[in-house]
Design a protein around this motif. Structure first.
Motif, PDB file in Angstrom:
ATOM      1  N   LYS A   1       0.700  -1.244   0.097  1.00  0.00           N
ATOM      2  CA  LYS A   1       0.006   0.072   0.086  1.00  0.00           C
ATOM      3  C   LYS A   1       0.892   1.094  -0.012  1.00  0.00           C
ATOM      4  O   LYS A   1       0.503   2.204  -0.688  1.00  0.00           O
TER       5      LYS A   1
ATOM      6  N   LYS B   1       0.945   3.913  -3.175  1.00  0.00           N
ATOM      7  CA  LYS B   1       0.523   5.291  -2.972  1.00  0.00           C
ATOM      8  C   LYS B   1       1.586   6.172  -3.511  1.00  0.00           C
ATOM      9  O   LYS B   1       1.377   7.172  -4.105  1.00  0.00           O
TER      10      LYS B   1
ATOM     11  N   GLU C   1      -2.552   3.622  -6.101  1.00  0.00           N
ATOM     12  CA  GLU C   1      -3.452   3.142  -5.000  1.00  0.00           C
ATOM     13  C   GLU C   1      -4.929   2.761  -5.382  1.00  0.00           C
ATOM     14  O   GLU C   1      -5.200   1.877  -4.846  1.00  0.00           O
TER      15      GLU C   1
END
Length: 257
Positions: free
Chosen positions: A77, A81, A86
Motif C-alpha cells: 500500500k 501510494k 493506490e
C-alpha cells in the motif's frame, strides 16, 4: 546504439559475466560478495517485467516474498501510494496503460528500499504526460529517499530535465562527464574588461573578455542592465550549448547517453 549501455547495466546486476575489471557497489565487490553488493539495488531493464494477468497487488506481493518482507500488505500500500497506483492496485496489469506499467515496475524495483536504482530506457513508449510523471517520481525518490538513480537513455531533452550528471559513452568508452544545474541556464557574455568584475557563485571569468553567468532569464537580464549602467560594452550574449549540442560535439553521430 551499441555503445554497451545495457551490457554494462546487466554486468552490474550480475545478469552477464564480465571479461575483466571490477564492479563495486557500496564498497562491496560483486565478484567476492555479490549478495551484499546487490541487496540494496533496484532495476528496470528495458521494459518493466510483470505478470500481465495478475493484479498489481499480487505482482508486488511476489517481489515482497523474494525479499522476505514481513508486513507485505502495509509495504504494498505504501509503494502503490508512492507511485500513484493506490486506486488501481487490485486491477489486472493487462488493463494498465504503458505509463501505469512503468509506475508498477518502479514500485517493484523499490520493494527493497534500494540505495541505487538502475533504469534502462525508462521513457520508452511513454507519451509526454507519462514522461513528466516518471520524471517527477524519480526526482521525488532522489530527494525524499536519498536514492541514487542511474538512467540509460537516448532521450537527451528528458535527460537534461531530469539528471544532475551526464556521462556520454561511445563504443563502451567514457567520452565525457558533465555536471549540470537543473534549474538555471548558463550564458556566455563577451564584453570589454577594462574594469575588474567581482566574481561570485553565479558569475565567473572564463577568458580575457568572456564571462559565464548561471541564472534565470530574469537574472541575466538584470545583470546585463547593471553592466550597461556601469558603462561596460557588451559585445555578445549567448545561451550556452544544450545537451544535444554537447553530445554532437563530444560523440558525433552515435546518439548514446
Amino acid at each position: 546504439n551499441g555503445s554497451g549501455k545495457t551490457t554494462l547495466i546487466k554486468c552490474v546486476l550480475g545478469l552477464l559475466r564480465r571479461n575483466k575489471g571490477t564492479i563495486k557497489i557500496d564498497g562491496y565487490d560483486t565478484n567476492k560478495n555479490f549478495s551484499k553488493a546487490i541487496f540494496r539495488v533496484g532495476a528496470i531493464i528495458e521494459n518493466p517485467a510483470s505478470y500481465m494477468y495478475l493484479s498489481a497487488y499480487d505482482n508486488l506481493k511476489l517481489v515482497c516474498n523474494y525479499y522476505n518482507i514481513k508486513n507485505k500488505d502495509e509495504k504494498i500500500k505504501e509503494l502503490a501510494k508512492y507511485v500513484g497506483l493506490e486506486n488501481r492496485l487490485k486491477d489486472k496489469v493487462s488493463k494498465y496503460s504503458l505509463g501505469m506499467r512503468q509506475r508498477l515496475g518502479l514500485a517493484m524495483a523499490l520493494v527493497n528500499d534500494p540505495k541505487l536504482l538502475l533504469l534502462d530506457e525508462p521513457t520508452n513508449g511513454l507519451d509526454p504526460e507519462g514522461m513528466v510523471e516518471l520524471r517527477n517520481l524519480l526526482k521525488k525518490l532522489a530527494r525524499e529517499k536519498n536514492t541514487t538513480v542511474v538512467i540509460s537513455s537516448h532521450n537527451l531533452s528528458e535527460i537534461e530535465k531530469t539528471c544532475d550528471k551526464v556521462v556520454f559513452l561511445k563504443n563502451g568508452v567514457l567520452v565525457n562527464a558533465n555536471l549540470m544545474n537543473k534549474e538555471l541556464g548558463k550564458y556566455i557574455l563577451t564584453l570589454n574588461t577594462n574594469k575588474d568584475i567581482k566574481e561570485n557563485n553565479n558569475l565567473r571569468k572564463i577568458g580575457i573578455d568572456k564571462l559565464e553567468f548561471t541564472g534565470s532569464k530574469e537574472e541575466v537580464a538584470s545583470l546585463v542592465s547593471k553592466l550597461v549602467k556601469d558603462n561596460y560594452k557588451l559585445y555578445s550574449l549567448v545561451e550556452n550549448e544544450d545537451l544535444e549540442e554537447k553530445f554532437l560535439k563530444e560523440v558525433g553521430g552515435n546518439p548514446i547517453v
